[in-house]
Every structure is written in structure tokens, then in C-alpha cells.
Design a protein around this motif. Sequence first.
Motif, PDB file in Angstrom:
ATOM      1  N   TRP A   7      41.958  25.045  55.485  1.00 50.98           N
ATOM      2  CA  TRP A   7      40.865  24.974  54.664  1.00 50.98           C
ATOM      3  C   TRP A   7      40.685  26.404  54.139  1.00 50.98           C
ATOM      4  O   TRP A   7      40.115  26.740  53.048  1.00 50.98           O
ATOM      5  CB  TRP A   7      39.532  24.428  55.278  1.00 50.98           C
ATOM      6  N   GLN A   8      40.886  27.366  55.125  1.00 54.68           N
ATOM      7  CA  GLN A   8      40.495  28.559  54.959  1.00 54.68           C
ATOM      8  C   GLN A   8      41.386  29.431  53.717  1.00 54.68           C
ATOM      9  O   GLN A   8      40.908  30.031  52.812  1.00 54.68           O
ATOM     10  CB  GLN A   8      40.871  29.544  56.158  1.00 54.68           C
ATOM     11  N   THR A   9      42.497  28.924  53.796  1.00 57.45           N
ATOM     12  CA  THR A   9      43.286  29.323  52.607  1.00 57.45           C
ATOM     13  C   THR A   9      43.293  28.564  51.198  1.00 57.45           C
ATOM     14  O   THR A   9      43.416  29.063  50.045  1.00 57.45           O
ATOM     15  CB  THR A   9      44.921  29.580  52.875  1.00 57.45           C
ATOM     16  N   SER A  41      34.976  43.773  43.073  1.00 58.46           N
ATOM     17  CA  SER A  41      36.436  43.736  42.784  1.00 58.46           C
ATOM     18  C   SER A  41      37.206  43.225  43.798  1.00 58.46           C
ATOM     19  O   SER A  41      38.065  42.247  43.609  1.00 58.46           O
ATOM     20  CB  SER A  41      36.931  45.154  42.600  1.00 58.46           C
ATOM     21  N   LYS A  42      37.099  43.515  45.010  1.00 55.36           N
ATOM     22  CA  LYS A  42      38.015  42.946  46.245  1.00 55.36           C
ATOM     23  C   LYS A  42      37.737  41.505  46.540  1.00 55.36           C
ATOM     24  O   LYS A  42      38.595  40.681  46.513  1.00 55.36           O
ATOM     25  CB  LYS A  42      37.356  43.507  47.561  1.00 55.36           C
ATOM     26  N   HIS A  43      36.445  41.173  46.284  1.00 55.51           N
ATOM     27  CA  HIS A  43      35.957  39.542  46.609  1.00 55.51           C
ATOM     28  C   HIS A  43      36.725  38.740  45.321  1.00 55.51           C
ATOM     29  O   HIS A  43      37.210  37.587  45.385  1.00 55.51           O
ATOM     30  CB  HIS A  43      34.787  39.321  46.503  1.00 55.51           C
ATOM     31  N   LEU A  44      36.668  39.475  43.898  1.00 57.82           N
ATOM     32  CA  LEU A  44      37.118  38.710  42.743  1.00 57.82           C
ATOM     33  C   LEU A  44      38.713  38.672  43.060  1.00 57.82           C
ATOM     34  O   LEU A  44      39.307  37.579  42.662  1.00 57.82           O
ATOM     35  CB  LEU A  44      36.823  39.549  41.666  1.00 57.82           C
ATOM     36  N   GLN A  75      36.362  31.775  48.842  1.00 56.83           N
ATOM     37  CA  GLN A  75      35.231  32.215  49.656  1.00 56.83           C
ATOM     38  C   GLN A  75      34.054  32.467  48.515  1.00 56.83           C
ATOM     39  O   GLN A  75      33.934  32.520  47.251  1.00 56.83           O
ATOM     40  CB  GLN A  75      35.353  33.529  49.948  1.00 56.83           C
ATOM     41  N   MET A  76      32.812  31.952  49.329  1.00 59.14           N
ATOM     42  CA  MET A  76      31.642  32.079  48.583  1.00 59.14           C
ATOM     43  C   MET A  76      31.342  33.457  47.732  1.00 59.14           C
ATOM     44  O   MET A  76      30.753  33.504  46.644  1.00 59.14           O
ATOM     45  CB  MET A  76      30.342  31.852  49.394  1.00 59.14           C
ATOM     46  N   ARG A  77      31.717  34.533  48.620  1.00 56.75           N
ATOM     47  CA  ARG A  77      31.472  35.950  48.057  1.00 56.75           C
ATOM     48  C   ARG A  77      32.287  36.121  46.762  1.00 56.75           C
ATOM     49  O   ARG A  77      31.826  36.684  45.670  1.00 56.75           O
ATOM     50  CB  ARG A  77      31.722  36.844  48.871  1.00 56.75           C
ATOM     51  N   GLU A 118      40.885  35.144  43.100  1.00 62.75           N
ATOM     52  CA  GLU A 118      42.116  35.156  42.229  1.00 62.75           C
ATOM     53  C   GLU A 118      43.246  34.634  42.930  1.00 62.75           C
ATOM     54  O   GLU A 118      44.162  33.777  42.529  1.00 62.75           O
ATOM     55  CB  GLU A 118      42.371  36.053  41.173  1.00 62.75           C
ATOM     56  N   ASP A 119      43.680  35.247  43.988  1.00 62.51           N
ATOM     57  CA  ASP A 119      44.582  35.227  44.978  1.00 62.51           C
ATOM     58  C   ASP A 119      44.435  33.780  45.483  1.00 62.51           C
ATOM     59  O   ASP A 119      45.543  32.993  45.383  1.00 62.51           O
ATOM     60  CB  ASP A 119      44.714  36.209  45.957  1.00 62.51           C
ATOM     61  N   THR A 120      43.358  33.441  45.961  1.00 62.84           N
ATOM     62  CA  THR A 120      43.246  31.921  46.531  1.00 62.84           C
ATOM     63  C   THR A 120      43.348  30.952  45.506  1.00 62.84           C
ATOM     64  O   THR A 120      43.822  29.809  45.781  1.00 62.84           O
ATOM     65  CB  THR A 120      41.880  31.830  46.964  1.00 62.84           C
ATOM     66  N   LEU A 121      42.973  31.203  44.356  1.00 62.33           N
ATOM     67  CA  LEU A 121      42.988  30.318  43.218  1.00 62.33           C
ATOM     68  C   LEU A 121      44.421  30.085  42.454  1.00 62.33           C
ATOM     69  O   LEU A 121      44.831  29.415  41.931  1.00 62.33           O
ATOM     70  CB  LEU A 121      42.022  30.270  42.107  1.00 62.33           C
ATOM     71  N   GLY A 122      45.230  31.360  42.657  1.00 55.63           N
ATOM     72  CA  GLY A 122      46.277  31.540  42.021  1.00 55.63           C
ATOM     73  C   GLY A 122      46.182  31.698  40.410  1.00 55.63           C
ATOM     74  O   GLY A 122      47.289  31.224  39.756  1.00 55.63           O
ATOM     75  N   THR A 123      45.269  32.308  39.919  1.00 59.58           N
ATOM     76  CA  THR A 123      45.206  32.530  38.506  1.00 59.58           C
ATOM     77  C   THR A 123      44.202  33.502  38.374  1.00 59.58           C
ATOM     78  O   THR A 123      43.365  33.929  39.074  1.00 59.58           O
ATOM     79  CB  THR A 123      44.343  31.239  37.888  1.00 59.58           C
TER      80      THR A 123
END
Length: 151
Positions: A3-5, A40-43, A9-11, A47-52
Motif C-alpha cells: 500500500w505504501q508504494t 517540490s520534494k512532496h510533489l 502520500q497526503m503531503r 509524481e513518482d508514485t503515480l508514474g505521471t
Amino acid sequence: MSWQTLTPQMRGLIALRAVAENGTFTRAAQALGWTQPSVSKHLMALEDTLGTRLLRRDRSGSELTDDGARILGLAVRITDTYAQLRETAAGGRERSAAAAPPLRIVVSPTLGSHWLPGALAGLRDHSPERPINTAILRGRQGLREVAQGSA
């Protein structure tokens, strides 16, 4: 599957919404009380998590990509729901603290002068609305109150 990957993340969702609502990373950071690198880091993590890619960044500001626009609608719903969840939890804590009977603490003179002040400070931080009554008792009187359930 983890689930974590898979779960953003909420942030990251909060950062996406803030950039979309404020136009730039700097103004989003100011609105959130974060640093611009944190936004920037959270965004980037989102993007990495969603792959887009969610935003096009340039000197004049940021613009949502097509995927970003679609995801923003969900991010708004998720962050609004999360805010409601926190408000509901806070309301429950306030009601349970207000309904709680006073806490009666009975200690010996030694504990009363050394341990009790620090313990009271911690209790006040944890449950500021709950009334606390204290008593410093000698001998078996304090033990009797504890055994009777009054302390």
C-alpha cells in the motif's frame, strides 16, 4: 502489493492542490507554511508514485498537465475528506475530555514534591480540558483512596 508504494502520500496531494491554487511553488509554500524545496520534494514523490507528470514548471509559474488536472479533482476531494476526518477526531477528543470525570491523583509527600509537578505538566499537555485534583497524603490514607477507587 505494498500500500505504501501504491498510495500517494497526503503531503503530495496537499502540495499539488496548493500549487494549483496559488500558481507557483513559492506561493504554495507560503500558503502551507512549508519551504519551497519541501513542496517540490512532496510533489516529485507524488509524481513518482503515480508514474505521471502533474505540472509543467517554468519561470512564470506552474501549469497542470492533463493528468494533473484530472488528479487535482481527486486531490481536492481527498484533502477535504482528510480535513473532515481530522476535525471529527478532534471533536471526539474534545467531547471525551469534556465528559471525563476529574482525575484525582494521590501521592506521598516525597512524590508530591519531586514527581508530581512534572507529571501534571505532561497531563495538562495531553488532556488540557480534563480537570485534575491532587492530594498529598501520608501513610495508608492514600492507599485506602486508591483501593476504594476514589483516587
